[in-house]
Scaffold this motif. Structure first.
Motif, PDB file in Angstrom:
ATOM      1  N   PRO A   3      -3.478  -9.669   2.634  1.00 21.43           N
ATOM      2  CA  PRO A   3      -3.955  -8.307   2.925  1.00 21.43           C
ATOM      3  C   PRO A   3      -5.221  -7.985   2.134  1.00 21.43           C
TER       4      PRO A   3
ATOM      5  N   TYR B 271       2.833   0.301  -0.641  1.00 22.05           N
ATOM      6  CA  TYR B 271       1.686   0.311   0.256  1.00 22.05           C
ATOM      7  C   TYR B 271       1.905  -0.757   1.325  1.00 22.05           C
ATOM      8  N   LYS B 272       1.180  -0.631   2.418  1.00 25.52           N
ATOM      9  CA  LYS B 272       1.257  -1.642   3.464  1.00 25.52           C
ATOM     10  C   LYS B 272      -0.142  -2.145   3.786  1.00 25.52           C
TER      11      LYS B 272
ATOM     12  N   THR C  55      -3.235  -3.076   5.850  1.00 25.19           N
ATOM     13  CA  THR C  55      -3.780  -2.600   7.125  1.00 25.19           C
ATOM     14  C   THR C  55      -4.823  -3.552   7.693  1.00 25.19           C
ATOM     15  N   LYS C  56      -5.291  -4.477   6.878  1.00 28.56           N
ATOM     16  CA  LYS C  56      -6.232  -5.492   7.347  1.00 28.56           C
ATOM     17  C   LYS C  56      -5.903  -6.794   6.638  1.00 28.56           C
TER      18      LYS C  56
ATOM     19  N   ASP D 195       2.419   3.630   2.182  1.00 33.54           N
ATOM     20  CA  ASP D 195       3.520   3.595   3.144  1.00 33.54           C
ATOM     21  C   ASP D 195       4.405   4.812   2.907  1.00 33.54           C
TER      22      ASP D 195
ATOM     23  N   GLN E 193      -6.866  -4.884   2.803  1.00 37.50           N
ATOM     24  CA  GLN E 193      -6.907  -3.426   2.705  1.00 37.50           C
ATOM     25  C   GLN E 193      -5.478  -2.898   2.740  1.00 37.50           C
ATOM     26  N   TRP E 194      -5.258  -1.792   2.014  1.00 37.28           N
ATOM     27  CA  TRP E 194      -3.918  -1.233   1.869  1.00 37.28           C
ATOM     28  C   TRP E 194      -3.919   0.249   2.203  1.00 37.28           C
ATOM     29  N   GLN E 195      -2.747   0.706   2.642  1.00 36.26           N
ATOM     30  CA  GLN E 195      -2.559   2.125   2.932  1.00 36.26           C
ATOM     31  C   GLN E 195      -1.180   2.523   2.429  1.00 36.26           C
TER      32      GLN E 195
END
Length: 570
Positions: free
Chosen positions: A332, A383-384, A386-387, A338, A334-336
């Motif tokens: 990963p 976090y999850k 995203t890319k 969760d 990039q992170w967002q």
């Protein structure tokens, strides 16, 4: 009588020795922090008196002074490549937040004198002051929100860089010297001492535990579920209540908050790239300086003890964690947050609210310390990605990109120069889109929201260009710096900006006839061109836009424009 005289004399000498070992903080009124000169002199004196203490002069900083490291080892073995664990403590990255500077001076003395439990199998290493230029810029006003000490240093270094944003771009000598120290010491645990800003609450001690998902695998799980909670539990036994760093500014934390995401520009975000466990103690700015120093000291004591008792497990987890980053696996970039994964934590705060400002008349935030509360609030620690990208087997970095090559080498990246000119099939990137900050940030107008397209092609590389195997200790460092879409990539920090500017153009009156010939000789190109005119009114109305479109779709358009000059081999 003579025996009593000798006893009195010995007690006097012992008293003088003990006084000699008091730190400037201890000699003061509890609200005074050491100066830089006092700090270094103190450690030199400590080394003179104890063989278990070493002070070493390391690389330069922007102000011209050298960084130091101070080391403690019970058996006087200071070999960082031994089976011992290593704890690295960093102080004064923001010298206006000096709690760790003073606490570490006492810690090293108490280790040397065995006043506290001494680690049997751990070398403790401290950078007494990282931002020396900032500490020399001593004042009493730059931390307007902070309760002491009476004098302290300034956040910016000698060139006004915030060094806790410089761990990837390395604009400062401080950063480059730190990286040399870090790879020489190879710490199992890293502590970066700070003082917080933000909301008001009852705690003196908060802490950022580096984000476990970025740490990765069983190592991240161990840190989140075992190590960090165990250290916090020991602090609680000492009547030190703690909470995760309250990442709230300009609002109240009553509704919950998220764990801070320490990307690689930050100290622990950087150290995580090499599978080093990391934490950022953040004492609360409004609590008395004396109390802040005390809790910083106790956190370091408990962390060192935990590492010493669990060193073999920690070392094994660090080594095993590399298996999560094999070529062909996803990574990963990039992170967002969760928001579907939420836990509950006990929070000791103060009732907050809004009232008219005596300055502006508008509503202002306030906290009422006469109304403390304890309640459960939401906490978001996950976090999850995203890319994601697939980890390549190799990167190729042309020797022409020497600023990048220098930083890779500085960070222990092993690379092999090509022995001769070679044609290699690679995956290459073109920069499709990006946005650029409108305001300066730490010496840069950085990029973000970067996207790329990729294609396979055979390219000729020159003798001396660098082939870099990803299967090495610094694999995460490679991915975070060389993949353009990573948040703190070298691309986003402007290392490759020359590729974003065209170097050759066309004169419209000359290219008009050539553009017609190109369209007439390529039916597919002409069909695409006519289709675009039908759906894009602006394009259809602009002769210059149409000429430019033909130019960029022709062999005359320069290949270097937006062509990212780092290549992947799957």
């Amino acid at each position: 009588m003579r025996i009593y005289f000798y006893i009195a004399l010995l007690n006097f000498v012992f008293s003088l020795a003990q006084n000699n070992l008091q730190t400037p903080f201890e000699k003061g009124n509890g609200n005074q922090s050491t100066t830089y000169e006092e700090c270094i002199n103190y450690y030199q004196n400590l080394e003179h008196q104890f063989e278990t203490i070493q002070i070493r002069e390391m690389g330069l900083t922007d102000c011209g002074e050298s960084l130091h490291i101070v080391c403690f080892s019970k058996d006087k073995n200071f070999d960082f490549n031994s089976e011992k664990a290593v704890v690295l403590i960093n102080n004064g990255i923001h010298p206006g937040e000096p709690d760790g500077i003073d606490a570490t001076m006492m810690l090293m003395r108490d280790l040397a004198t065995a006043k506290i439990k001494v680690p049997e199998h751990t070398i403790v290493v401290a950078i007494p002051v990282y931002n020396i230029g900032g500490m020399l810029n001593r004042n009493s006003h730059s931390r307007a929100n902070q309760n002491g000490p009476e004098e302290y240093g300034f956040r910016g270094n000698a060139r006004n860089y915030d060094l806790n944003r410089d761990f990837i771009k390395s604009d400062s000598r401080n950063s480059r010297s730190f990286q040399e120290i870090f790879h020489q010491v190879n710490p199992d645990m890293f502590i970066d001492n700070h003082v917080s800003n933000g909301a008001d609450y009852q705690y003196t001690f908060t802490c950022i535990a580096t984000q476990h998902q970025r740490l990765g695998g069983a190592l991240g799980t161990f840190y989140k579920e075992e190590m960090h909670p165990a250290i916090m539990a020991q602090l609680k036994k000492k009547k030190i209540e703690s909470v995760p760093y309250v990442n709230i500014h300009g609002d109240m934390p009553d509704n919950g908050f998220a764990q801070f995401m320490d990307t690689p520009r930050y100290a622990t975000g950087y150290t995580t790239l090499f599978n080093t466990l990391g934490s950022v103690p953040e004492t609360h700015m409004l609590k008395p300086f004396k109390e802040r120093v005390a809790v910083t000291y106790q956190y370091m004591v408990e962390t060192i003890q935990y590492v010493d008792e669990n060193r073999q497990k920690i070392k094994k987890l660090r080594e095993d964690n590399l298996t999560n980053y094999k070529a062909g696996k996803e990574y990963p970039l990039q992170w967002q947050l969760d928001s579907t994964k939420v836990s509950s934590i006990e929070f000791k705060g103060y009732k907050g609210g809004y009232k008219p400002s005596a300055v502006s008349g508008n509503d202002r935030l306030y906290y009422d310390r006469k109304q403390p509360f304890t309640k459960e609030i939401p906490f978001y620690a996950d976090y999850k990605g995203t890319k994601t990208i697939i980890i390549p087997r190799f990167y190729i970095v042309p020797q022409s990109q020497w600023p990048v090559v220098e930083l890779l080498k500085l960070n222990g990246i092993k690379m092999q120069p090509l022995a001769e000119d070679t044609e290699i099939e690679v995956e290459s990137y073109s920069i499709t889109s990006f946005e650029t900050s409108k305001y300066p940030y730490e010496g840069h107008y950085g990029h973000y929201n970067t996207t790329v397209t990729s294609k396979a092609e055979k390219l000729k590389f020159r003798k001396g260009d660098f082939m870099i195997d990803t299967q090495q200790k610094g694999v995460k460092f490679l991915l975070e710096t060389l993949e353009p879409e990573a948040v703190d990539s070298y691309f986003n920090w402007n290392f490759f900006d020359p590729i974003l500017q065209q170097k050759e153009y066309f004169s419209a009156y000359v290219f008009e006839d050539l553009a017609k010939d190109l369209l007439d000789s390529d039916p597919e190109l002409k069909e695409e061109f006519e289709a675009k005119k039908k759906v894009d009114e602006k394009f259809a109305a602009s002769g210059s836009a149409q000429l430019d479109w033909v130019y960029t779709h022709s062999d005359y358009y320069e290949k270097a424009h937006r062509h990212y000059p780092v290549y992947r081999i799957k």
